[in-house]
Write an enzyme that holds these catalytic residues in place. Structure first.
Site, PDB file in Angstrom:
ATOM      1  N   HIS A  72      35.302   7.297  21.463  1.00  0.00           N
ATOM      2  CA  HIS A  72      34.830   7.958  22.681  1.00  0.00           C
ATOM      3  C   HIS A  72      33.578   8.766  22.376  1.00  0.00           C
ATOM      4  O   HIS A  72      33.579   9.596  21.468  1.00  0.00           O
ATOM      5  CB  HIS A  72      35.915   8.889  23.236  1.00  0.00           C
ATOM      6  CG  HIS A  72      36.959   8.169  24.021  1.00  0.00           C
ATOM      7  ND1 HIS A  72      37.804   8.805  24.897  1.00  0.00           N
ATOM      8  CD2 HIS A  72      37.284   6.859  24.062  1.00  0.00           C
ATOM      9  CE1 HIS A  72      38.619   7.908  25.455  1.00  0.00           C
ATOM     10  NE2 HIS A  72      38.328   6.726  24.955  1.00  0.00           N
ATOM     11  N   TYR A 199      39.314  16.730  31.397  1.00  0.00           N
ATOM     12  CA  TYR A 199      39.932  18.060  31.312  1.00  0.00           C
ATOM     13  C   TYR A 199      39.644  18.764  32.631  1.00  0.00           C
ATOM     14  O   TYR A 199      38.470  19.007  32.951  1.00  0.00           O
ATOM     15  CB  TYR A 199      39.321  18.871  30.179  1.00  0.00           C
ATOM     16  CG  TYR A 199      39.682  18.389  28.789  1.00  0.00           C
ATOM     17  CD1 TYR A 199      40.715  18.997  28.079  1.00  0.00           C
ATOM     18  CD2 TYR A 199      38.990  17.352  28.166  1.00  0.00           C
ATOM     19  CE1 TYR A 199      41.052  18.578  26.801  1.00  0.00           C
ATOM     20  CE2 TYR A 199      39.322  16.924  26.892  1.00  0.00           C
ATOM     21  CZ  TYR A 199      40.351  17.544  26.217  1.00  0.00           C
ATOM     22  OH  TYR A 199      40.676  17.119  24.953  1.00  0.00           O
ATOM     23  N   PRO A 291      47.315  22.581  22.228  1.00  0.00           N
ATOM     24  CA  PRO A 291      46.702  21.252  22.116  1.00  0.00           C
ATOM     25  C   PRO A 291      45.400  21.070  22.897  1.00  0.00           C
ATOM     26  O   PRO A 291      44.788  20.004  22.815  1.00  0.00           O
ATOM     27  CB  PRO A 291      47.793  20.315  22.668  1.00  0.00           C
ATOM     28  CG  PRO A 291      48.662  21.177  23.503  1.00  0.00           C
ATOM     29  CD  PRO A 291      48.594  22.551  22.943  1.00  0.00           C
ATOM     30  N   LYS A 295      43.144  19.739  18.262  1.00  0.00           N
ATOM     31  CA  LYS A 295      42.837  20.107  16.880  1.00  0.00           C
ATOM     32  C   LYS A 295      44.032  20.058  15.920  1.00  0.00           C
ATOM     33  O   LYS A 295      43.841  20.071  14.694  1.00  0.00           O
ATOM     34  CB  LYS A 295      42.246  21.541  16.838  1.00  0.00           C
ATOM     35  CG  LYS A 295      40.857  21.635  17.410  1.00  0.00           C
ATOM     36  CD  LYS A 295      39.809  21.117  16.449  1.00  0.00           C
ATOM     37  CE  LYS A 295      38.523  20.705  17.101  1.00  0.00           C
ATOM     38  NZ  LYS A 295      38.374  19.285  17.393  1.00  0.00           N
ATOM     39  N   TYR A 383      34.383  20.302  19.308  1.00  0.00           N
ATOM     40  CA  TYR A 383      35.317  19.256  19.738  1.00  0.00           C
ATOM     41  C   TYR A 383      35.320  18.082  18.758  1.00  0.00           C
ATOM     42  O   TYR A 383      36.384  17.545  18.429  1.00  0.00           O
ATOM     43  CB  TYR A 383      34.950  18.778  21.148  1.00  0.00           C
ATOM     44  CG  TYR A 383      36.015  17.913  21.771  1.00  0.00           C
ATOM     45  CD1 TYR A 383      37.111  18.479  22.424  1.00  0.00           C
ATOM     46  CD2 TYR A 383      35.945  16.526  21.690  1.00  0.00           C
ATOM     47  CE1 TYR A 383      38.099  17.694  22.979  1.00  0.00           C
ATOM     48  CE2 TYR A 383      36.930  15.725  22.245  1.00  0.00           C
ATOM     49  CZ  TYR A 383      38.007  16.317  22.893  1.00  0.00           C
ATOM     50  OH  TYR A 383      38.987  15.530  23.439  1.00  0.00           O
TER      51      TYR A 383
END
Ligand SMILES: Cc1cc2nc3c(=O)[nH]c(=O)nc-3n(C[C@H](O)[C@H](O)[C@H](O)COP(=O)(O)OP(=O)(O)OC[C@H]3O[C@@H](n4cnc5c(N)ncnc54)[C@H](O)[C@@H]3O)c2cc1C
Length: 388
Positions: A72, A199, A291, A295, A383
């Site tokens: 991704h 998100y 979560p 990570k 990220y």
């Protein structure tokens, strides 16, 4: 029985460490409380940083991941009824890999079997001893007591394991934040609503649209801590998810029966130090993150990186330097991931005590984030994973 490195726990950290050690010719034995089938069936994380992908390749277990995993280059933030893409690759030159923890575990277990690594499943009452000098572990198997002598004990046994318990009261310091909500998650064999993760920040609460493959979706909605899975029919879940997404996404959600449904509490936790003589804590045994930033699994992998390098140096070059630096190096990266996971959790969720003011502040922060190159880059850097 004797081995060089005794590993407690056959989760991702224990299995990955074990494989790297086996490949390097360092003898190791894994003691696992559960059955092999139970370990193989556990559904958890699914977003891998490049560092972890590299380690799986290094361990010789990357072939299926490279074939079936989904690279991704970005993800969407949804708020104020709109989507905003964070282009990870344009901002950092890196990408993440979507490949389920269940698959990582399966690949590692298969490789361990193929390379003759010893794993003792259903090991009961596992207890580390004398890790200040000449460590050994006692355990029970089929009603018989056993003793495993070793040079080092790697405590890879998760948050509820025996390793951290063994060092309580021996200089262990812990830091914790428990969040006032949980995540209700489902897995369903339906195509994901979008080819990248979404998100979503919404006044009704956070939602995440994730996936394990192009045909298997993983969705979450924020829920109260005391909520019960039984109160959530599949229909209620799908309705709630759709209410929290911008209309164009909500209309595209393909629904279907869930094949797994559970509620997970959200917690930040760190135990310091991560080394007690010849006992070294690894992964969830030493730290937990909520979560939100994806990570947890990746931090377990970075601990393994530092510990494996230290052990290889110890056996290859007769040097203690890597092991001496293990705790400090690992914790430095752990705390940065703790900060990022806390920040992302704080920015994306509805908190019971902050009301409409808190919601507006979050929306202002997200709006700033997606329109500032500097802020987007900071998010993207964290990220995709900070360097080892
Ligand atoms: C429900 C859930 C959902 C999650 N979702 C995500 C997510 O979406 N994204 C993300 O990044 N992370 C997620 N995580 C976190 C991620 O799965 C963990 O960070 C990761 O599994 C850590 O790996 P580990 O090997 O350190 O610990 P674990 O995976 O916990 O493995 C520990 C192993 O030790 C064994 N064990 C425990 N006690 C003993 C004992 N006394 N003796 C012998 N063996 C023992 C356990 O059975 C287990 O096999 C989730 C975790 C949970 C629990």
């Amino acid at each position: 029985m004797r081995t060089q490195v005794a590993i407690i726990g056959a989760g991702p950290s224990g299995l990955l460490l074990g494989q790297l050690l086996t490949n390097a010719g360092i003898d190791n034995v894994i003691l696992e409380r559960q059955t092999g089938d139970y370990v193989r069936g556990r559904i958890r994380a699914g977003v891998l940083e490049e560092g972890m992908v590299g380690m799986l390749d290094e361990a010789g277990v990357g072939a299926r991941m490279n074939r079936q995993g989904l690279p991704h280059d970005g993800f969407d933030l949804a708020f104020g009824w709109r989507h905003h893409r964070i282009d990870l690759h344009a901002l950092t030159g890196k990408r993440v890999m979507v490949y389920g923890q269940t698959e990582v575990t399966r690949d590692l277990m298969d490789k361990r079997a193929e390379t003759g690594g010893v794993t003792i499943y259903e090991a009961g009452n596992v207890e580390p001893h004398d890790f200040g000098s000449q460590p050994f572990i006692t355990y029970e198997k089929d009603g018989v007591s056993h003793r495993l002598d070793c040079d080092f004990i790697a405590g890879c046994d998760g948050y509820h394991g025996a390793s951290r318990k063994a060092v309580e009261g021996k200089g262990l310091e812990t830091f914790e934040r428990v969040y006032p909500f949980g995540w209700l998650g489902i897995v369903a064999d339906v195509p994901p609503v979008h080819h990248e993760l979404i998100y979503a920040n919404h006044p009704r609460g956070f939602a995440l649209c994730s996936m394990r493959s192009t045909t298997r979706s993983r969705y979450y909605v924020q829920c109260p801590l005391d909520d019960k899975v039984e109160a959530w029919s599949d229909d209620r879940f799908w309705d709630e998810l759709r209410r929290r997404l911008p209309p164009d996404s909500a209309n595209r959600v393909t629904t279907g029966p869930s094949i797994e449904k559970s509620i997970a509490p959200l917690r930040s936790f760190v135990a310091e130090p991560m080394r007690f003589g010849r006992l070294l804590l690894v992964g969830d045994a030493a730290h937990i993150v909520p979560p939100t930033g994806a990570k947890g699994l990746n931090l377990a992998a970075s601990d393994v990186r530092y510990l494996f390098d230290g052990l290889r140096e110890y056996y290859g070059e007769k040097s203690d330097a890597g092991l001496d630096a293990y705790s400090q190096k690992a914790l430095s990266r752990v705390w940065k991931a703790e900060r990022f996971s806390w920040w992302m959790t704080s920015t994306m969720h509805r908190f019971p005590d902050t009301g409409a003011f808190g919601q507006r502040i979050q929306e202002a922060e997200l709006d700033y984030l997606v329109h500032s190159q500097a802020a987007s880059t900071s998010l993207a850097e964290n990220y995709v994973g900070l360097p080892y």
